[in-house]
Scaffold this motif. Structure first.
Motif, PDB file in Angstrom:
ATOM      1  N   ARG A  28       0.834  -1.215   0.000  1.00 38.75           N
ATOM      2  CA  ARG A  28       0.000   0.000   0.000  1.00 38.75           C
ATOM      3  C   ARG A  28       0.862   1.255   0.000  1.00 38.75           C
ATOM      4  N   LEU A  29       1.870   1.272   0.852  1.00 38.41           N
ATOM      5  CA  LEU A  29       2.750   2.442   0.902  1.00 38.41           C
ATOM      6  C   LEU A  29       3.505   2.612  -0.413  1.00 38.41           C
ATOM      7  N   SER A  30       3.954   1.512  -0.989  1.00 39.85           N
ATOM      8  CA  SER A  30       4.699   1.587  -2.241  1.00 39.85           C
ATOM      9  C   SER A  30       3.834   2.114  -3.376  1.00 39.85           C
ATOM     10  N   MET A  31       2.599   1.667  -3.444  1.00 43.17           N
ATOM     11  CA  MET A  31       1.706   2.146  -4.494  1.00 43.17           C
ATOM     12  C   MET A  31       1.441   3.635  -4.343  1.00 43.17           C
ATOM     13  N   GLY A  32       1.207   4.090  -3.131  1.00 34.20           N
ATOM     14  CA  GLY A  32       0.973   5.516  -2.913  1.00 34.20           C
ATOM     15  C   GLY A  32       2.170   6.364  -3.297  1.00 34.20           C
ATOM     16  N   ILE A  33       3.370   5.915  -2.920  1.00 36.66           N
ATOM     17  CA  ILE A  33       4.572   6.674  -3.263  1.00 36.66           C
ATOM     18  C   ILE A  33       4.805   6.652  -4.770  1.00 36.66           C
ATOM     19  N   GLY A  34       4.603   5.494  -5.402  1.00 36.86           N
ATOM     20  CA  GLY A  34       4.803   5.403  -6.842  1.00 36.86           C
ATOM     21  C   GLY A  34       3.871   6.309  -7.616  1.00 36.86           C
ATOM     22  N   TRP A  35       2.614   6.402  -7.165  1.00 34.30           N
ATOM     23  CA  TRP A  35       1.657   7.255  -7.865  1.00 34.30           C
ATOM     24  C   TRP A  35       1.988   8.732  -7.670  1.00 34.30           C
ATOM     25  N   MET A  36       2.564   9.092  -6.537  1.00 35.89           N
ATOM     26  CA  MET A  36       2.984  10.483  -6.337  1.00 35.89           C
ATOM     27  C   MET A  36       4.204  10.822  -7.185  1.00 35.89           C
ATOM     28  N   VAL A  37       5.150   9.890  -7.227  1.00 36.85           N
ATOM     29  CA  VAL A  37       6.414  10.167  -7.895  1.00 36.85           C
ATOM     30  C   VAL A  37       6.239  10.277  -9.409  1.00 36.85           C
ATOM     31  N   ILE A  38       5.326   9.504  -9.984  1.00 34.93           N
ATOM     32  CA  ILE A  38       5.186   9.488 -11.437  1.00 34.93           C
ATOM     33  C   ILE A  38       4.811  10.869 -11.970  1.00 34.93           C
ATOM     34  N   VAL A  39       4.048  11.635 -11.217  1.00 36.71           N
ATOM     35  CA  VAL A  39       3.667  12.973 -11.664  1.00 36.71           C
ATOM     36  C   VAL A  39       4.902  13.860 -11.784  1.00 36.71           C
ATOM     37  N   ALA A  40       5.770  13.821 -10.780  1.00 36.36           N
ATOM     38  CA  ALA A  40       6.985  14.650 -10.823  1.00 36.36           C
ATOM     39  C   ALA A  40       7.935  14.179 -11.911  1.00 36.36           C
ATOM     40  N   VAL A  41       8.078  12.873 -12.071  1.00 35.01           N
ATOM     41  CA  VAL A  41       8.999  12.351 -13.082  1.00 35.01           C
ATOM     42  C   VAL A  41       8.521  12.699 -14.487  1.00 35.01           C
ATOM     43  N   GLU A  42       7.227  12.606 -14.730  1.00 35.10           N
ATOM     44  CA  GLU A  42       6.701  12.916 -16.059  1.00 35.10           C
ATOM     45  C   GLU A  42       6.796  14.406 -16.375  1.00 35.10           C
ATOM     46  N   MET A  43       6.847  15.240 -15.367  1.00 37.94           N
ATOM     47  CA  MET A  43       7.100  16.658 -15.624  1.00 37.94           C
ATOM     48  C   MET A  43       8.504  16.878 -16.162  1.00 37.94           C
ATOM     49  N   LEU A  44       9.442  15.995 -15.770  1.00 34.24           N
ATOM     50  CA  LEU A  44      10.816  16.132 -16.240  1.00 34.24           C
ATOM     51  C   LEU A  44      11.025  15.471 -17.593  1.00 34.24           C
ATOM     52  N   GLN A  45      10.445  14.272 -17.772  1.00 28.96           N
ATOM     53  CA  GLN A  45      10.689  13.550 -19.023  1.00 28.96           C
ATOM     54  C   GLN A  45       9.837  14.067 -20.168  1.00 28.96           C
ATOM     55  N   GLY A  46       8.694  14.657 -19.872  1.00 23.23           N
ATOM     56  CA  GLY A  46       7.932  15.543 -20.730  1.00 23.23           C
ATOM     57  C   GLY A  46       7.569  15.115 -22.126  1.00 23.23           C
TER      58      GLY A  46
ATOM     59  N   ILE B 229      -6.057  12.821 -10.405  1.00 22.05           N
ATOM     60  CA  ILE B 229      -4.934  12.145  -9.737  1.00 22.05           C
ATOM     61  C   ILE B 229      -5.345  11.671  -8.347  1.00 22.05           C
ATOM     62  N   GLY B 230      -6.058  12.527  -7.619  1.00 19.58           N
ATOM     63  CA  GLY B 230      -6.511  12.132  -6.290  1.00 19.58           C
ATOM     64  C   GLY B 230      -7.510  11.001  -6.313  1.00 19.58           C
ATOM     65  N   VAL B 231      -8.447  11.030  -7.249  1.00 16.26           N
ATOM     66  CA  VAL B 231      -9.452   9.967  -7.331  1.00 16.26           C
ATOM     67  C   VAL B 231      -8.808   8.630  -7.689  1.00 16.26           C
ATOM     68  N   VAL B 232      -7.890   8.640  -8.660  1.00 12.56           N
ATOM     69  CA  VAL B 232      -7.212   7.402  -9.042  1.00 12.56           C
ATOM     70  C   VAL B 232      -6.385   6.863  -7.874  1.00 12.56           C
ATOM     71  N   GLY B 233      -5.701   7.731  -7.167  1.00 16.08           N
ATOM     72  CA  GLY B 233      -4.944   7.288  -5.997  1.00 16.08           C
ATOM     73  C   GLY B 233      -5.833   6.693  -4.920  1.00 16.08           C
ATOM     74  N   LEU B 234      -7.012   7.288  -4.723  1.00 19.00           N
ATOM     75  CA  LEU B 234      -7.957   6.748  -3.748  1.00 19.00           C
ATOM     76  C   LEU B 234      -8.435   5.352  -4.154  1.00 19.00           C
TER      77      LEU B 234
END
Length: 334
Positions: A264-282, A309-314
């Motif tokens: 559960r913790l890993s999925m939550g962190i992964g979903w948060m991180v992907i947004v920041a990473v995709e802003m860089l890889q663009g 993003i919040g709904v999918v994470g929920l």
């Protein structure tokens, strides 16, 4: 005795009625007279014996129909769910009201009504694909695909290595310091390194998700595998369990709740991180959509994407929470 005398012919207590008098009824001989000592009850017709009056409350202490325990538990859960849902609606209404109040008179920050209209427009055509633009559904699909790939790899490696660390003390002593050093590193710090190594932004994003999602699963699995009760270990020694039998019958069952918590913790962190990473890889993904909308000064699309993003994470967290309750003993949840 003469024929005129009454002779006992039948002893007939009221059927199944403990509340009726305990006197025995004596039938008259040759139809003469009434039974001696019989209670006076009206005839039911056609010579049939009338039913004794029954009390509303059984003096034997018997209760009415008993509700099955599973039905009671289901009703209690349903009531708890309804109460929780009502409080969630109240909290959401308060949040929307505060949001609307904070954006009154502001033309820069969109309010809830403008954001809701924009979200409706985005969801009306979620999968359109042109040369210069894509629907938000396609961006979500790309992001989820990357998250699931990185999360899946992290789950495989984290569970396997965590079980070994928890079961073998020297392995724990050797790897735990390294894990504690690498775990706090920011996910964005890994991205340029892997982008330089493999020169592929999409693959680099997956590797970053793998690294950041690895640590919660690894640490929680190791903690669960290392906290097996001594009694169960002794039983395994007495019955001379082989390593595979010890793994399936002792190690995994005891570590499973901790494993699910780590996932559960890993999925939550992964979903948060992907947004920041995709802003860089663009080039694609929900993070790219947010950053591109910001550059175009379309903040209503940014807010709409944040809601998605919040709904999918929920939804993702709810699925893993249900899995956690399914594999965890009931006494843990009360």
């Amino acid at each position: 005795m003469t024929s005129g005398d009454a002779t006992p012919s039948a002893v007939a207590p009221a059927a199944n009625d403990l509340s009726s008098p305990t006197l025995t009824s004596v039938a008259p001989a040759d139809g003469a007279g009434e039974g001696i000592g019989a209670p006076a009850t009206p005839a039911a017709g056609n010579g049939s014996r009338s039913a004794a009056p029954t009390a509303d409350i059984d003096v034997a202490g018997h209760r009415g129909p008993v509700t099955p325990s599973w039905l009671t538990a289901w009703g209690s859960r349903l009531a708890s769910f309804v109460v929780a849902a009502l409080w969630a609606v109240v909290g959401l209404a308060v949040f929307v009201a505060l949001w609307q109040f904070a954006t009154l008179g502001s033309t820069a920050v969109p309010g809830p009504l403008d954001s809701a209209r924009t979200l409706g427009d985005l969801l009306s055509r979620p999968f359109f694909n042109t040369t210069n633009d894509k629907g938000i559904g396609l961006h979500l699909y790309v992001s989820l695909r990357r998250v699931f790939l990185g999360f899946g790899l992290a789950a495989l490696v984290g569970i396997a290595l965590g079980l070994i660390m928890g079961a073998v003390r020297p392995v724990w002593s050797a790897l735990n310091p390294l894990v504690q050093v690498l775990r706090p590193v920011s996910p964005l710090a890994w991205f340029p390194i892997w982008l330089y190594i493999i020169e592929e932004p999409a693959q680099s994003a997956i590797i970053v998700i793998f690294i950041t999602a690895l640590w919660p699963t690894l640490i929680n699995t190791a903690a669960g595998a290392g906290s097996i009760p001594r009694d169960q270990r002794n039983v395994a020694l007495v019955f001379k369990f082989r390593p595979l039998a010890y793994l399936w019958h002792v190690l995994i069952p005891n570590a499973l709740p901790s494993i699910i918590t780590g996932l559960r913790l890993s999925m939550g962190i992964g979903w948060m991180v992907i947004v920041a990473v995709e802003m860089l890889q663009g080039n694609s993904g929900i993070g790219y959509f947010v950053w591109n909308s910001y550059n175009a000064l379309e903040l209503d699309k940014v807010v709409a994407a944040i809601v998605l993003i919040g709904v999918v994470g929920l939804v993702l967290d709810t699925i893993l929470l249900m899995l956690s309750r399914w594999v965890t003993p009931e006494e843990v949840h009360g």
